[in-house]
Design an enzyme around this catalytic site. Structure first.
Site, short mmCIF file in Angstrom:
data_model
loop_
_atom_site.label_atom_id
_atom_site.label_comp_id
_atom_site.label_asym_id
_atom_site.label_seq_id
_atom_site.Cartn_x
_atom_site.Cartn_y
_atom_site.Cartn_z
N THR A 364 94.39 -24.50 -35.61
CA THR A 364 94.60 -25.95 -35.64
C THR A 364 93.23 -26.56 -35.81
OG1 THR A 364 96.58 -25.83 -34.28
CG2 THR A 364 95.40 -27.92 -34.17
N GLY A 455 93.72 -26.19 -29.74
CA GLY A 455 93.73 -25.38 -28.52
C GLY A 455 95.10 -25.19 -27.90
O1 DON Z 1 101.39 -28.52 -32.06
C1 DON Z 1 100.95 -27.80 -31.18
O2 DON Z 1 100.89 -28.11 -30.01
C2 DON Z 1 100.42 -26.43 -31.57
N1 DON Z 1 101.06 -25.97 -32.76
C3 DON Z 1 98.92 -26.49 -31.74
C4 DON Z 1 98.34 -25.12 -31.98
C5 DON Z 1 96.90 -25.02 -31.70
O3 DON Z 1 96.24 -25.96 -31.32
C6 DON Z 1 96.28 -23.68 -31.86
N2 DON Z 1 94.86 -23.77 -31.69
N3 DON Z 1 94.10 -23.11 -31.11
#
Ligand code: DON
Length: 553
Positions: A364, A455
């Protein structure tokens, strides 16, 4: 002489009807990759506003940080328009395909098959990023997509250099990347992690971006690109249809707003849990003797407010287009008072005993922008896991997300971030999975911060800690660098960055009855901008855990 000059500036500011109060001498961009920050600056220099720059940065990140976000993913862009103070949330979150159903990731024994919601075409929701870029450009930008997407197209054609971070994430997803022919040829070298500083060139992605630049959303959701996406997804066992692509809709939502210690907080609404959970935590803190507590006691109290806000996340939250979520109540000060009243000043609560568990029924990216008019963007974009589903649709260069894992595949079953969910976040056709992404603004009449980070489940508590440091007077570099900790109701442990905390600091929490889980690594990639309203100056910082770049211009 100096005095006269200052006086005349003051008079100009007082009497000129043309000087908006938000107007700045500077602009700033903080993003997770130097080339993405540069793309945004390039567009500002060409006369674009913060929203045009946001399009350019989003598209550039899709190319140069493929593990984190992309055209095959989704995201939330929180906007502030300087001329009239209008604030909105552009929701480009993925939707479940129409053929999706609540049990689609269960095996023959009724158990969740984790791989199905994480790896390959069946794990992918219908992407929202291409439609959202078109929407941003049409409704808020000044420049055409042909101009704002140009840097990204150039990067895709000319390639970007493999970094250590890229190598680590490619190694992490190596097996799955090798299962998709186009992912393998694009992101790997003969099936192996590419060498440091070698170039990743993406001609197919450049061609897809060109279609988007020329035809807007139709260049992606219809026509040749759409045909390729559908053929490839269906051949790989996915369930997307042409209709799903045509039906995809960007939504504009009213942000969640509230206050803390006289600061105005603006963050995202469902389908993100971020704004509500953040406000719940801040509202609870206001009820507690937090300001005057020592650091160990503050961490105890923070853990307890995190536990309660994430408990409500698991119980109540989902896509408000499908389920009713008591948004007002959960983000209200009166409700926070009842939560805070259950916190013991000395001892940890137990998540199990908080109430009955839910009943039946990394990567992300984030970037922050302020332009010299005072327009702002805080945007968090995702394809979910590193390299998403690791599946690239043949001939498109588009790496698909695995955001379907953000749904509760089964009531009470943990997703890849250990989050449990209830009926409200069960899989349904066309529904958006519940997110933790929390692009946020916080301001009073002295100062303003644009903040966010990737995160997974830890996003919201990182933003909370960042806000508390900001209010405490810490500078931008300090805020992004500080060690972090996190509690999310279940599992009932405090996850702590290690290295980062002294043994004695952890003991102080254990003595209050908390379970500590050292992570043996650092997490997050926070990108912030601070506007000091007194000096009318900007500072920006990019998390030292990542490879990003913050620039004030
Ligand atoms: O939308 C969400 O909450 C998750 N898909 C975010 C994923 C994420 O931040 C991964 N990063 N480290």
């Amino acid at each position: 002489m100096m005095f006269i000059r200052q006086l005349s500036i003051c008079l100009t500011l007082l009497f000129s009807p043309f000087v908006a109060s938000d107007e700045l001498q500077q602009a700033a961009i903080a993003s997770a990759h130097p080339l993405a920050t540069q793309a945004g600056l390039e567009i500002l220099q060409q006369g674009g506003n913060a929203f045009d720059a946001a399009v350019a940065v989003s598209a550039a990140l899709a190319v140069v940080e493929p593990a984190g976000s992309g055209l095959g993913g989704g995201g939330f862009w929180l906007l502030h328009r300087a001329e009239d103070g209008f604030q909105t949330m552009v929701d480009g979150r993925e939707t479940a395909p129409a053929a999706a159903h609540r049990d689609m990731y269960l095996d023959d024994n009724g158990k969740v098959d984790k791989q199905l919601s994480l790896d390959g075409a069946l794990a992918a929701g219908i992407p929202g990023v291409p439609a959202a870029l078109d929407h941003l450009s049409q409704h808020y930008g000044r420049l055409p997509l042909t101009q704002t997407l140009a840097p990204a197209i150039r990067y895709a054609q000319q390639g970007f250099s493999v970094t250590k971070h890229y190598q680590q994430l490619a190694q992490f997803r190596l097996t799955t990347l090798n299962q998709s022919a186009e992912a393998r040829t694009t992101f790997l070298t003969n099936g192996q992690v590419p060498e440091l500083n070698s170039k990743i060139i993406q001609h197919n992605l450049a061609a897809t971006l060109q279609q988007l630049a020329q035809h807007g959303r139709a260049g992606f959701y219809q026509g040749e690109v759409a045909d390729k996406l559908i053929n490839s997804v269906q051949q790989a066992g996915g369930i997307w249809t042409q209709q799903d692509l045509r039906n995809y809709q960007v939504k504009e939502r009213t942000p969640i707003t509230g206050s803390y210690q006289g600061y105005k907080v603006t963050s995202v609404a469902p389908p993100s849990s971020g704004g509500i959970v953040l406000l719940s935590m801040l509202n609870q803190l206001e009820q507690l003797d937090y300001q005057h507590a020592d650091i160990h006691q503050q961490r105890h109290l923070l853990t307890e407010v995190m536990r309660r806000a994430y408990f409500d996340r698991s119980r109540y939250m989902g896509d408000t287009d499908f389920v009713s979520v008591p948004v007002q109540k959960l983000s209200s000060k009166t409700y926070a008072k009842t939560l805070a009243a259950t916190i013991d000043n000395q001892l940890a609560s137990s998540s199990k005993q908080l109430a009955a568990p839910p009943s039946k029924g990394e990567d992300t990216t984030h970037f922050s922008i302020i332009d010299n008019q005072g327009n702002r963007v805080s945007a968090t974009l995702s394809i979910n896991y590193p390299f998403g589903s690791a599946f690239v649709a043949d001939g498109t260069g588009v790496l698909l997300n695995d955001e379907m894992d953000d749904f509760s595949a089964q009531i009470g079953a943990a997703n890849v971030y250990g989050l449990v969910g209830n009926e409200a976040n069960a899989i349904e056709a066309n529904k958006r999975p519940l997110s933790s992404m929390s692009p946020t603004f916080i301001e009073n009449d002295q100062q303003l911060m644009v903040i966010g980070t990737p995160g997974g489940s830890r996003i919201i508590t990182m933003v909370l800690l960042g806000i508390l440091d900001f209010i405490n007077g810490e500078d931008a570099d300090t805020i992004v660098s500080k060690p972090r900790f996190h509690h999310q109701y279940l599992p009932d442990v405090i996850q702590v960055e290690t290295p980062g905390f002294e043994a004695a600091e952890l003991t102080a929490l254990e003595q209050r009855g908390h379970n500590i889980k050292p992570l043996n690594r650092r997490y997050g990639n926070m990108q912030i901008i601070i506007h000091d309203k007194h000096s009318n100056s900007l500072t920006a910082a990019s998390d030292p855990r990542g490879e990003g770049m913050a620039r004030v211009h």
